[in-house]
Design an enzyme around this catalytic site. Structure first.
Site: not given
Length: 584
Positions: A52, A114-115, A164, A482
């Site tokens: 993502e 959940f999630q 949802k 760097m």
């Protein structure tokens, strides 16, 4: 005419009505209703990323190279939290992105389902605005409003969190949705009196300097053309920030190069010594200003910005001008012509003589080798191979990023995509995927380091799946370059955890993904490898093995001023106190 659609259908309809043609995303349970609607239509193309964070960076690359809003679709919980780095990156660099996140059903919010994650709470500090849609009747307005907020004023990322049950429910999608908000109407037209004052101050200057940034790019190609016209009209020198490269042609003699920590000697000395500074679309970032108490101490400062909160935030200015860069430049050019403004020709000529002396230092000079590839030489050969063709460059973050800014030359805006404000390692490859999706026939090169490229190397799979011929040009010095440079110059050569051991064979890694792998180990191999890289119509990884000890100069050490630059390895950095004062 009002249509009745599912929430997911409303989302897709709104995207199409906004002119979206590509969405970067990764599916999951909470957003399956949207993916089901995507399956049923052909107006939108979906690009399946492998992470993502990569989705947001790809949307940033798409947005930065087109001027359009980039669109991201991720699921709830870890899908949303994985997007946070990309959202913060887009906020820091003012990139318009709309990120659609799934959420658990409304009746489960707050139950540790959940999630589930508090996406609105988590993303509030790293977005321009965010929404949690709890009523399907609000969904059409919210979708269109998200695009309005993302692209208007100072651009930035917007999150729309979608439970949802809202996606599965039915609702009305009306025609003529009004997204105007009385609470958010950015000022785009500048105040006429401020324009007159700015032009008068510019005309009075003895040592003027245009200092321009990403705001010029964000205002559109016309703004860049106007900036170039105005710079040439006045005869003033101009320097650009890292995010502003391409806002005027690199070949223009008025252009002094990039300024800031790894900017050119002439740009930084001009910034320090100027008497009138015209800041257009830059935010006085600390990597540009150096030590604030010593920043351009004798200049009157004009600051043009569409975001009023950016003015006087870091540096006090004498004349603020709020407005869209394109409209401000149009007004300034008109006022300059109308008032028949003329600079002090003798003073300006003397100013240019000083600048030419600084240019004469040839601050980007380096000691080349016929035995080992110098990173600067590799980029010069890349530029030579590209020639006059149009090209797009993304970068990861580190020494290679600064060398690319120094040695690649951009004649047009929207060709240079890099992570400026956040400095996100792993930005370049997914950003290149987004750029290539927007410009399928263009040459797109990600200038990378061997450490940064591994941050999001999984997006090679995305490039291969969609047959995107992105070119990954790795300057491989086997160090976090760097970090090593700072440890060498500022921490007594104590190289703590900066050597990147156990690197993969990048040629074999490319082949494992189904891409093409090439390697250059000697200077005389470079031209053939680069030529083949460009010719291959497939994703390519080039492992360019460069000098492990080379440092990026010029450099303004942290806490130092513009006139305290290190120009090469023989210069010694002065230690800096916790208060940011250079200790003599």
């Amino acid at each position: 005419m009002t249509q009745e659609l599912t929430g997911a259908g409303i989302v897709i309809k709104a995207l199409v009505d906004q002119g979206v043609d590509v969405v970067f995303g990764y599916p999951g349970g909470a957003v399956l209703p949207i993916y089901d609607e995507l399956f049923k239509q052909n107006a939108l193309r979906h690009v399946l990323v492998r992470h993502e964070q990569g989705a947001v960076h790809a949307a940033e690359g798409y947005a930065r190279s087109t001027g359009k809003v980039g669109v991201v679709l991720v699921t709830s919980g870890p899908g949303a939290t994985n997007a946070v780095t990309g959202l913060t990156d887009a906020l820091m660099d003012s990139i318009p992105v709309v990120c659609l996140t799934g959420q658990v059903p409304t009746h489960l919010i707050g139950n540790d389902a959940f999630q589930e994650a508090d996406t609105v709470g988590i993303t509030r500090p790293c977005t321009k605005h965010n929404y949690l849609v709890k009523d399907i009747a609000d969904l059409p307005r919210v979708m269109h409003e998200a695009f309005y907020v993302a692209r208007s004023g100072r651009p930035g990322p917007v999150v729309v969190d979608l439970p949802k049950d809202i996606l599965q429910g039915k609702g009305a999608y009306p025609d003529g949705i009004d997204v105007e908000r009385r609470s958010y109407k950015p000022q785009t037209t500048p105040d006429a009196d401020r324009i007159e004052q700015a032009v008068a101050l510019m005309a009075s200057a003895k040592r003027p300097l245009f200092y321009c940034g990403g705001g010029v790019i964000n205002s559109g190609p016309e703004a860049s053309a106007l900036l170039t016209e105005f710079v040439r009209m006045t005869g003033f020198p101009c320097t650009l920030t890292l995010m502003g490269l391409g806002a005027m042609p690199a070949s223009d003699p008025h252009f002094l190069g990039m300024l800031g920590m790894h900017g050119t000697y002439e740009a930084n000395l001009a910034m320090h010594d100027c008497d009138v500074m015209i800041n257009i679309g830059a935010r006085f970032d600390d990597r540009v200003t150096g030590r604030l108490t010593a920043f351009s101490p004798n200049s009157k400062k004009i600051h043009v910005d569409i975001d009023p909160s950016s003015i006087n935030k870091n540096v006090r200015v004498d004349l603020p001008v709020v407005g869209d860069v394109k409209l401000v430049l149009e007004a300034m050019i008109a006022a300059w012509k109308r008032t028949k403004a003329r600079p002090d020709a003798a003073a300006l000529a003397e100013w240019w003589r000083s600048i030419e002396q600084w240019r004469g230092r040839d601050c980007l000079r380096y000691k080349n080798s016929d035995k080992i590839i110098k990173p600067q030489y590799a980029l010069q050969r890349l530029q030579a191979a590209i020639g006059d063709r149009d090209f797009y460059v993304t970068t990861e973050v580190g020494q290679h990023q600064m060398w690319a800014a120094q040695f690649l030359r951009f004649e047009k805006p929207n060709r240079w995509m890099t992570s400026g404000g956040l400095g996100t390692m792993g930005y370049g490859l997914p950003a290149a995927v987004g750029v290539q999706m927007a410009h399928p026939d263009a040459l797109v090169v990600d200038v990378a380091g061997e450490a940064s490229i591994l941050m999001n190397i999984q997006e090679m799979s995305t490039a291969v799946q969609y047959k995107l011929p992105v070119k990954i040009f790795i300057l491989n010095n086997q160090w976090m370059g760097m970090v090593r440079q700072w440890q060498e110059l500022l921490h007594g050569g104590r190289y703590s955890e900066s050597y990147t051991e156990s690197l993969p064979d990048f040629v074999k890694l490319a082949e494992a993904f189904g891409a093409v792998g090439l390697r250059a180990q000697k200077p005389d191999e470079l031209d053939d490898v680069i030529r083949e890289m460009i010719a291959v119509k497939a994703p390519v990884i080039v492992d360019c093995c460069v000098d492990q000890t080379e440092n990026c100069f010029p450099m303004i050490p942290s806490g130092a001023a513009h006139n305290e630059m290190l120009l090469g390895p023989d210069d010694v950095a002065k230690p800096v106190s916790e208060e940011g004062m250079v200790l003599v």
